[in-house]
Design an enzyme around this catalytic site. Structure first.
Site, PDB file in Angstrom:
ATOM      1  N   LYS A  69       0.936  -1.167   0.143  1.00 21.13           N
ATOM      2  CA  LYS A  69       0.259   0.048   0.119  1.00 21.13           C
ATOM      3  C   LYS A  69       0.880   1.192   0.129  1.00 21.13           C
ATOM      4  O   LYS A  69       1.746   1.442   0.928  1.00 21.13           O
ATOM      5  CB  LYS A  69      -0.887   0.124   1.176  1.00 21.13           C
ATOM      6  CG  LYS A  69      -1.822  -1.238   1.168  1.00 21.13           C
ATOM      7  CD  LYS A  69      -2.815  -1.357   2.615  1.00 21.13           C
ATOM      8  CE  LYS A  69      -1.907  -1.729   3.571  1.00 21.13           C
ATOM      9  NZ  LYS A  69      -2.770  -1.708   4.875  1.00 21.13           N
ATOM     10  N   THR A  72      -8.109   8.689   9.153  1.00 21.18           N
ATOM     11  CA  THR A  72      -7.715   7.712   8.486  1.00 21.18           C
ATOM     12  C   THR A  72      -7.820   6.311   9.347  1.00 21.18           C
ATOM     13  O   THR A  72      -7.044   5.530   9.004  1.00 21.18           O
ATOM     14  CB  THR A  72      -6.686   7.863   7.688  1.00 21.18           C
ATOM     15  OG1 THR A  72      -5.591   8.247   8.527  1.00 21.18           O
ATOM     16  CG2 THR A  72      -6.511   8.770   6.541  1.00 21.18           C
ATOM     17  N   GLY A  87      -8.161   3.238  10.722  1.00 19.36           N
ATOM     18  CA  GLY A  87      -8.681   2.060  10.583  1.00 19.36           C
ATOM     19  C   GLY A  87      -8.658   1.465   9.034  1.00 19.36           C
ATOM     20  O   GLY A  87      -9.418   0.743   8.428  1.00 19.36           O
ATOM     21  N   THR A  88      -7.806   2.225   8.034  1.00 19.72           N
ATOM     22  CA  THR A  88      -7.935   2.245   6.915  1.00 19.72           C
ATOM     23  C   THR A  88      -7.300   0.739   6.387  1.00 19.72           C
ATOM     24  O   THR A  88      -7.937   0.253   5.388  1.00 19.72           O
ATOM     25  CB  THR A  88      -7.194   3.333   5.998  1.00 19.72           C
ATOM     26  OG1 THR A  88      -5.838   3.253   6.765  1.00 19.72           O
ATOM     27  CG2 THR A  88      -7.762   4.765   6.026  1.00 19.72           C
ATOM     28  N   GLY A  89      -6.239   0.492   7.132  1.00 19.38           N
ATOM     29  CA  GLY A  89      -5.570  -0.926   6.807  1.00 19.38           C
ATOM     30  C   GLY A  89      -6.608  -2.033   7.130  1.00 19.38           C
ATOM     31  O   GLY A  89      -6.697  -2.975   6.266  1.00 19.38           O
ATOM     32  N   CYS A  90      -7.299  -1.958   8.123  1.00 18.25           N
ATOM     33  CA  CYS A  90      -8.102  -3.150   8.565  1.00 18.25           C
ATOM     34  C   CYS A  90      -9.567  -3.144   7.634  1.00 18.25           C
ATOM     35  O   CYS A  90      -9.752  -4.045   7.185  1.00 18.25           O
ATOM     36  CB  CYS A  90      -8.793  -2.697   9.970  1.00 18.25           C
ATOM     37  SG  CYS A  90      -7.671  -2.635  11.197  1.00 18.25           S
TER      38      CYS A  90
END
Length: 274
Positions: free
Chosen positions: A175, A206, A208-211
């Protein structure tokens, strides 16, 4: 009635923006039945993580066994796993049940900067969990740790992603959100490279974007979409959740996971009309 199923193995976020809570919201919006096993409880909000309480290895194993012996998931995703012992339990159990469509988000640091994994757990993750994955979804700081490469350019991203794909025997979605100039992600899968170009959305919230992205990918895999299409659909959903501009909390706030829910299900006063 039959429904596709997905299983999240991650930490709980008391503020609801990341971890298990973000995963369940994302899976539900995607029309997938969500199940969960909690690796740790966190006391956190949009400004940071105040405390972490791990579950025991025995209790995590009980959670995993309880789900996997009853409702077999069409896809599994892992998130925050704070210790080497918990990683080993997860790896052993997923191997035992021959789980497919495994998405590993190698969570190391929260958006707020709080560390979420012990140093020795990183090496265990490399040997016990990542080789089981269909896809891993590191951000640039995580990829630097996993690959041993410093990443500053597009070419660096390609080198690191290809190295991780070879080392762990899985597909890699690296990412690019930590690059200031763009939000482009690189998928390396089966010896091929695919760039997903995105426009950076000017939203400071932002958390929690990865989760959210990894859960959306797992949801699409659970529904039978190929990996590349699952990634494309997940990125589209994440962009929409960011563009909705939800603004909660005093720090880096959560995404609007429910932006895609049909508003016709609710009346203008916000009451259920069903």
């Amino acid at each position: 009635m039959k429904i596709h199923t997905a299983f999240t193995i991650a930490g709980s976020d008391s503020s609801g923006g990341a971890g298990i809570q973000a995963d369940i919201k994302t899976m539900t919006v995607h029309g997938v039945y969500a199940m969960s096993a909690i690796t740790a409880l966190t006391a956190q909000n949009t400004t940071g993580v105040n405390d972490v309480m791990e579950v025991s290895e025995a209790f995590l194993k009980q959670q995993l066994e309880s789900v996997l012996t009853d409702i077999r998931p069409d896809a599994v995703k892992t998130g925050m796993i704070p210790s080497a012992g918990l990683i080993r339990v997860i790896g052993e159990t997923l191997r035992k049940y021959q789980i497919t469509n495994l998405v590993v988000d190698p969570v190391m640091v929260a958006t707020s900067g709080s560390k979420l994994i012990q140093e020795e757990a990183i090496e265990t993750m490399k040997t016990e969990l990542l080789p089981l994955a269909t896809l891993i979804t590191p951000n640039i700081p995580e990829a630097e740790v996993l690959s041993g490469h410093k990443i500053q350019t597009k070419e660096d991203m390609e080198t690191a992603a290809e190295q991780m794909a070879r080392q762990f025997g899985c597909s890699v979605l690296l990412k690019g959100g930590h690059c200031l100039e763009d939000a482009n992600d690189l998928l390396v899968s089966g010896g091929t490279k695919k760039w997903f170009y995105g426009q950076r959305i000017d939203n400071p919230n932002t958390h929690g974007t990865g989760c959210t992205l990894s859960s959306a990918i797992a949801s699409n895999l659970a529904k039978g979409y190929p990996l590349e299409e699952s990634v494309r659909r997940a990125k589209c959903y994440l962009s929409g959740a960011l563009a909705a501009m939800l603004d909660l909390g005093r720090g880096s706030g959560p995404l609007h996971h429910a932006y895609a829910i049909d508003p016709a299900c609710l009346d203008t006063a916000g009451h259920d009309t069903l």
